[in-house]
Design a protein around this motif. Structure first.
Motif, PDB file in Angstrom:
ATOM      1  N   THR A   1      -2.582   4.715   6.149  1.00  0.00           N
ATOM      2  CA  THR A   1      -3.524   3.544   6.131  1.00  0.00           C
ATOM      3  C   THR A   1      -3.867   2.596   7.312  1.00  0.00           C
TER       4      THR A   1
ATOM      5  N   LEU B   1       0.549  -1.106  -0.049  1.00  0.00           N
ATOM      6  CA  LEU B   1      -0.066   0.304  -0.075  1.00  0.00           C
ATOM      7  C   LEU B   1       0.832   1.067   0.421  1.00  0.00           C
ATOM      8  N   ASP B   2       0.176   2.023  -0.802  1.00  0.00           N
ATOM      9  CA  ASP B   2       0.883   3.576  -0.504  1.00  0.00           C
ATOM     10  C   ASP B   2       2.113   3.788  -1.034  1.00  0.00           C
TER      11      ASP B   2
ATOM     12  N   ASP C   1     -11.559   4.998   1.037  1.00  0.00           N
ATOM     13  CA  ASP C   1     -12.685   5.127   1.501  1.00  0.00           C
ATOM     14  C   ASP C   1     -12.947   3.623   1.643  1.00  0.00           C
TER      15      ASP C   1
ATOM     16  N   PHE D   1       0.489  -0.508  -4.437  1.00  0.00           N
ATOM     17  CA  PHE D   1      -1.142   0.393  -5.172  1.00  0.00           C
ATOM     18  C   PHE D   1       0.002   1.762  -4.860  1.00  0.00           C
TER      19      PHE D   1
ATOM     20  N   GLU E   1     -10.542  -2.961  -3.470  1.00  0.00           N
ATOM     21  CA  GLU E   1      -8.101  -3.571  -3.852  1.00  0.00           C
ATOM     22  C   GLU E   1      -8.068  -5.022  -2.836  1.00  0.00           C
TER      23      GLU E   1
ATOM     24  N   GLU F   1     -13.905   1.002  -1.069  1.00  0.00           N
ATOM     25  CA  GLU F   1     -12.955   1.143  -2.434  1.00  0.00           C
ATOM     26  C   GLU F   1     -11.484   0.195  -1.501  1.00  0.00           C
ATOM     27  N   LEU F   2     -11.187   0.560  -0.182  1.00  0.00           N
ATOM     28  CA  LEU F   2      -9.703  -0.243  -0.121  1.00  0.00           C
ATOM     29  C   LEU F   2     -10.349  -1.913   0.090  1.00  0.00           C
TER      30      LEU F   2
ATOM     31  N   HIS G   1      -2.918   7.162  -2.507  1.00  0.00           N
ATOM     32  CA  HIS G   1      -3.692   6.999  -1.184  1.00  0.00           C
ATOM     33  C   HIS G   1      -5.196   6.312  -1.238  1.00  0.00           C
ATOM     34  N   ILE G   2      -5.589   5.038  -0.894  1.00  0.00           N
ATOM     35  CA  ILE G   2      -7.376   5.355  -1.221  1.00  0.00           C
ATOM     36  C   ILE G   2      -7.933   5.099   0.464  1.00  0.00           C
TER      37      ILE G   2
END
Length: 316
Positions: free
Chosen positions: A57, A6-7, A36, A30, A43, A39-40, A33-34
């Motif tokens: 996150t 992530l991120d 929501d 990824f 994914e 949405e996270l 940044h996710i």
């Protein structure tokens, strides 16, 4: 085994470690940044393993419930206030950490201090616009450095302060005078530190008792010529009180690397606050730090796959 990273803002995760050694079906970084939750969850649902970069996150109990196939959550560093470790344990998710670069945050702290007191960003902008010498710097030699939180990072920052010829004061709850003296500092009360220091730098662990540790009262004790620097965690400093102090001229300026909400929203008032130097949580963002983070993450995943997990983070 499918691994999500992530991120990965700088797009360096895959080059910072040998992910091929894991023999994973997929290793997917990824880059954005996710924020929501839905949405996270959508994914991350296909992944068995998630690698999280610091507190970028959050993994709350709600989010963990939406990831029933998650088996391993790796965080860079050995502390992550945004992961509900107890909820992860209850969900059968192992949480592991990594080492890091102990020098990275102290280095950035001093970059911010020097940029702030010598007006580097403002003078850089004026030079590019054709200008020349507009500001007068605030000399550090003979001044007083106040260190809030004298742990490993605070001690490194204190040692550099002494190299600049500064007197170093320190405060944290239960700080022993002998511990401070061993670090070349003088242990004082919080009130004395905020009233006396010319530069105050925050290196305190974030917890329930440290949220708002630097608030209206502490800022009100500071000299109008004094500067505040925070490279620890955003919520430790009351942002609203800081904005008032900056706009009123109650303090000389502030340098911030951390914020209550990250990424900091584009229209946040801190972005336009006067006498500030702002960086986007770069304290740990160095080449050697990333190699350590991601290299240890690969080790964590390999050990977990072999049934011998390492660097496990247990619930408090």
């Amino acid at each position: 085994m499918r691994i999500a990273i992530l991120d990965d803002y700088q797009r360096v995760a895959l080059q910072s470690a040998d992910w091929t050694s894991l023999g994973a079906t997929d290793v997917v970084p990824f880059h954005g940044h996710i924020a929501d939750t839905a949405e996270l969850a959508a994914e991350l649902r296909p992944f068995d393993v998630v690698v999280a970069m610091r507190e970028r996150t959050p993994f709350t109990a709600e989010r963990l419930r939406l990831l029933p196939d998650l088996r391993l959550l790796v965080t860079t560093g050995m502390r992550n206030a945004s992961i509900d470790v107890a909820a992860a344990a209850a969900a059968g998710v192992t949480v592991c950490g990594t080492g890091g670069s102990g020098a990275a945050t102290p280095e950035l702290t001093w970059a911010l201090i020097l940029a702030l007191v010598r007006h580097v960003p403002a003078e850089d902008r004026r030079m590019r616009d054709g200008g020349w010498q507009h500001t007068i710097g605030f000399g550090l030699h003979g001044r007083t450095l106040g260190v809030v939180g004298l742990g490993n990072i605070g001690q490194r920052v204190a040692s550099i302060g002494r190299a600049f010829g500064m007197e170093v004061l320190a405060w944290s709850q239960h700080l022993a005078a002998t511990v401070a003296a061993d670090a070349g500092a003088v242990a004082v009360s919080k009130e004395e530190l905020f009233a006396s220091a010319d530069v105050i730098t925050v290196h305190y662990k974030l917890g329930k008792r440290s949220v708002g540790l630097v608030g209206e009262r502490e800022l009100g004790l500071m000299k109008p010529t004094a500067f505040l620097v925070n490279t620890s965690r955003g919520p430790i400093v009351d942002a609203d009180a800081l904005l008032v102090a900056l706009h009123s001229g109650a303090i000389a300026g502030a340098a911030l690397d951390v914020y209550d909400e990250e990424p900091l929203p584009p229209g946040h008032p801190l972005r336009s606050a006067p006498r500030t130097v702002l960086t986007p949580h770069l304290g740990y963002v160095t080449d050697d730090g990333y190699r350590r983070f991601y290299g240890d993450a690969v080790e964590d995943i390999a050990a977990f796959a072999a049934g011998r997990p390492v660097r496990i983070i247990e619930p408090d």
